[in-house]
Write a protein that holds these residues in place. Structure first.
Motif, PDB file in Angstrom:
ATOM      1  N   PHE A   1       1.715  12.363 -10.607  1.00  0.00           N
ATOM      2  CA  PHE A   1       1.583  13.816 -10.610  1.00  0.00           C
ATOM      3  C   PHE A   1       2.892  14.549 -10.326  1.00  0.00           C
ATOM      4  O   PHE A   1       3.043  15.702 -10.696  1.00  0.00           O
ATOM      5  N   LEU A   2       3.826  13.891  -9.667  1.00  0.00           N
ATOM      6  CA  LEU A   2       5.092  14.507  -9.285  1.00  0.00           C
ATOM      7  C   LEU A   2       6.200  13.966 -10.186  1.00  0.00           C
ATOM      8  O   LEU A   2       6.536  12.782 -10.111  1.00  0.00           O
ATOM      9  N   PRO A   3       6.765  14.792 -11.032  1.00  0.00           N
ATOM     10  CA  PRO A   3       7.713  14.279 -12.020  1.00  0.00           C
ATOM     11  C   PRO A   3       9.022  13.727 -11.447  1.00  0.00           C
ATOM     12  O   PRO A   3       9.756  13.063 -12.152  1.00  0.00           O
ATOM     13  N   VAL A   4       9.299  13.967 -10.197  1.00  0.00           N
ATOM     14  CA  VAL A   4      10.553  13.482  -9.609  1.00  0.00           C
ATOM     15  C   VAL A   4      10.431  12.038  -9.138  1.00  0.00           C
ATOM     16  O   VAL A   4      11.428  11.350  -8.944  1.00  0.00           O
ATOM     17  N   LEU A   5       9.223  11.551  -8.962  1.00  0.00           N
ATOM     18  CA  LEU A   5       8.982  10.223  -8.399  1.00  0.00           C
ATOM     19  C   LEU A   5       8.519   9.264  -9.498  1.00  0.00           C
ATOM     20  O   LEU A   5       7.546   9.542 -10.180  1.00  0.00           O
ATOM     21  N   PRO A   6       9.187   8.124  -9.675  1.00  0.00           N
ATOM     22  CA  PRO A   6       8.776   7.187 -10.721  1.00  0.00           C
ATOM     23  C   PRO A   6       7.510   6.422 -10.319  1.00  0.00           C
ATOM     24  O   PRO A   6       7.318   6.091  -9.162  1.00  0.00           O
ATOM     25  N   THR A   7       6.658   6.138 -11.272  1.00  0.00           N
ATOM     26  CA  THR A   7       5.397   5.452 -11.006  1.00  0.00           C
ATOM     27  C   THR A   7       5.533   3.942 -11.156  1.00  0.00           C
ATOM     28  O   THR A   7       5.182   3.180 -10.252  1.00  0.00           O
ATOM     29  N   THR A   8       6.040   3.502 -12.289  1.00  0.00           N
ATOM     30  CA  THR A   8       6.052   2.075 -12.620  1.00  0.00           C
ATOM     31  C   THR A   8       6.791   1.214 -11.593  1.00  0.00           C
ATOM     32  O   THR A   8       6.256   0.187 -11.168  1.00  0.00           O
ATOM     33  N   PRO A   9       8.001   1.569 -11.157  1.00  0.00           N
ATOM     34  CA  PRO A   9       8.677   0.692 -10.187  1.00  0.00           C
ATOM     35  C   PRO A   9       7.889   0.517  -8.891  1.00  0.00           C
ATOM     36  O   PRO A   9       7.862  -0.587  -8.327  1.00  0.00           O
TER      37      PRO A   9
ATOM     38  N   TRP B   1       0.821  -1.218   0.000  1.00  0.00           N
ATOM     39  CA  TRP B   1       0.000   0.000   0.000  1.00  0.00           C
ATOM     40  C   TRP B   1       0.852   1.264   0.000  1.00  0.00           C
ATOM     41  O   TRP B   1       0.481   2.264  -0.626  1.00  0.00           O
ATOM     42  N   LEU B   2       1.993   1.231   0.681  1.00  0.00           N
ATOM     43  CA  LEU B   2       2.914   2.368   0.620  1.00  0.00           C
ATOM     44  C   LEU B   2       3.411   2.566  -0.814  1.00  0.00           C
ATOM     45  O   LEU B   2       3.478   3.692  -1.308  1.00  0.00           O
ATOM     46  N   SER B   3       3.701   1.466  -1.491  1.00  0.00           N
ATOM     47  CA  SER B   3       4.157   1.545  -2.879  1.00  0.00           C
ATOM     48  C   SER B   3       3.059   2.062  -3.805  1.00  0.00           C
ATOM     49  O   SER B   3       3.338   2.827  -4.730  1.00  0.00           O
ATOM     50  N   VAL B   4       1.817   1.653  -3.565  1.00  0.00           N
ATOM     51  CA  VAL B   4       0.700   2.178  -4.368  1.00  0.00           C
ATOM     52  C   VAL B   4       0.605   3.688  -4.171  1.00  0.00           C
ATOM     53  O   VAL B   4       0.469   4.450  -5.132  1.00  0.00           O
ATOM     54  N   ALA B   5       0.689   4.130  -2.921  1.00  0.00           N
ATOM     55  CA  ALA B   5       0.599   5.568  -2.628  1.00  0.00           C
ATOM     56  C   ALA B   5       1.729   6.331  -3.323  1.00  0.00           C
ATOM     57  O   ALA B   5       1.494   7.367  -3.958  1.00  0.00           O
ATOM     58  N   LEU B   6       2.957   5.822  -3.234  1.00  0.00           N
ATOM     59  CA  LEU B   6       4.084   6.493  -3.883  1.00  0.00           C
ATOM     60  C   LEU B   6       3.940   6.467  -5.406  1.00  0.00           C
ATOM     61  O   LEU B   6       4.295   7.431  -6.087  1.00  0.00           O
ATOM     62  N   GLY B   7       3.418   5.365  -5.938  1.00  0.00           N
ATOM     63  CA  GLY B   7       3.199   5.279  -7.376  1.00  0.00           C
ATOM     64  C   GLY B   7       2.170   6.282  -7.859  1.00  0.00           C
ATOM     65  O   GLY B   7       2.341   6.929  -8.899  1.00  0.00           O
ATOM     66  N   VAL B   8       1.088   6.453  -7.097  1.00  0.00           N
ATOM     67  CA  VAL B   8       0.054   7.427  -7.466  1.00  0.00           C
ATOM     68  C   VAL B   8       0.618   8.844  -7.370  1.00  0.00           C
ATOM     69  O   VAL B   8       0.382   9.680  -8.248  1.00  0.00           O
ATOM     70  N   ILE B   9       1.382   9.117  -6.332  1.00  0.00           N
ATOM     71  CA  ILE B   9       2.015  10.436  -6.208  1.00  0.00           C
ATOM     72  C   ILE B   9       2.952  10.666  -7.396  1.00  0.00           C
ATOM     73  O   ILE B   9       3.030  11.764  -7.938  1.00  0.00           O
ATOM     74  N   GLY B  10       3.635   9.600  -7.828  1.00  0.00           N
ATOM     75  CA  GLY B  10       4.555   9.699  -8.954  1.00  0.00           C
ATOM     76  C   GLY B  10       3.887  10.048 -10.274  1.00  0.00           C
ATOM     77  O   GLY B  10       4.527  10.564 -11.184  1.00  0.00           O
TER      78      GLY B  10
END
Length: 130
Positions: free
Chosen positions: A33-41, A22-31
């Motif tokens: 919208f936020l260009p510094v954070l990768p979504t796919t990994p 769930w932490l990874s899902v949250a970071l992926g969703v933030i990614g």
């Protein structure tokens, strides 16, 4: 298929996998919208955690109309988006460079650099999807 495997895990391990997922899902969703954070990994990490801890959450993620295509494309061998490759490599090498600067031990630096090279080769070897 991977999601048909019956899950029999220690409850503590299952809880840890769910939390990381769930932490990874949250970071992926933030990614997204936020260009510094990768979504796919992050979404791939979430899928890997969920497939080992919760069939329901794994299916929810893979079949999700917005998040699912990121994962399905990779699992079906269609590759990673160019943006995901660039962000993953950029962030990884930035963090490795900072870590090598902060850690004075030569063997630790060698280990980090070797790991970064191997992960980079793996990422670059994947098909690139536009």
């Amino acid at each position: 298929m991977a999601y048909e495997v019956e899950i029999k895990r220690n409850p503590a391990i299952r809880f840890a996998l769910l939390a990381i997922g769930w932490l990874s899902v949250a970071l992926g969703v933030i990614g997204i919208f936020l260009p510094v954070l990768p979504t796919t990994p992050f979404l791939l990490l979430a899928a890997a955690c969920f497939v080992r801890s919760s069939r329901r959450f794994y299916l929810w993620l893979v079949l999700h109309p917005r998040l699912g295509p990121w994962i399905r494309d990779y699992l079906e061998g269609q590759g990673l988006p160019r943006k995901a490759k660039v962000y993953a490599l950029g962030l990884m090498w930035s963090s490795i460079a900072l870590s090598c600067y902060l850690v004075p031990l030569p063997w630790a630096r060698a280990f980090m650099l070797t790991s970064a090279v191997l992960v980079s080769l793996y990422i670059l070897k994947q098909k690139t999807r536009r």
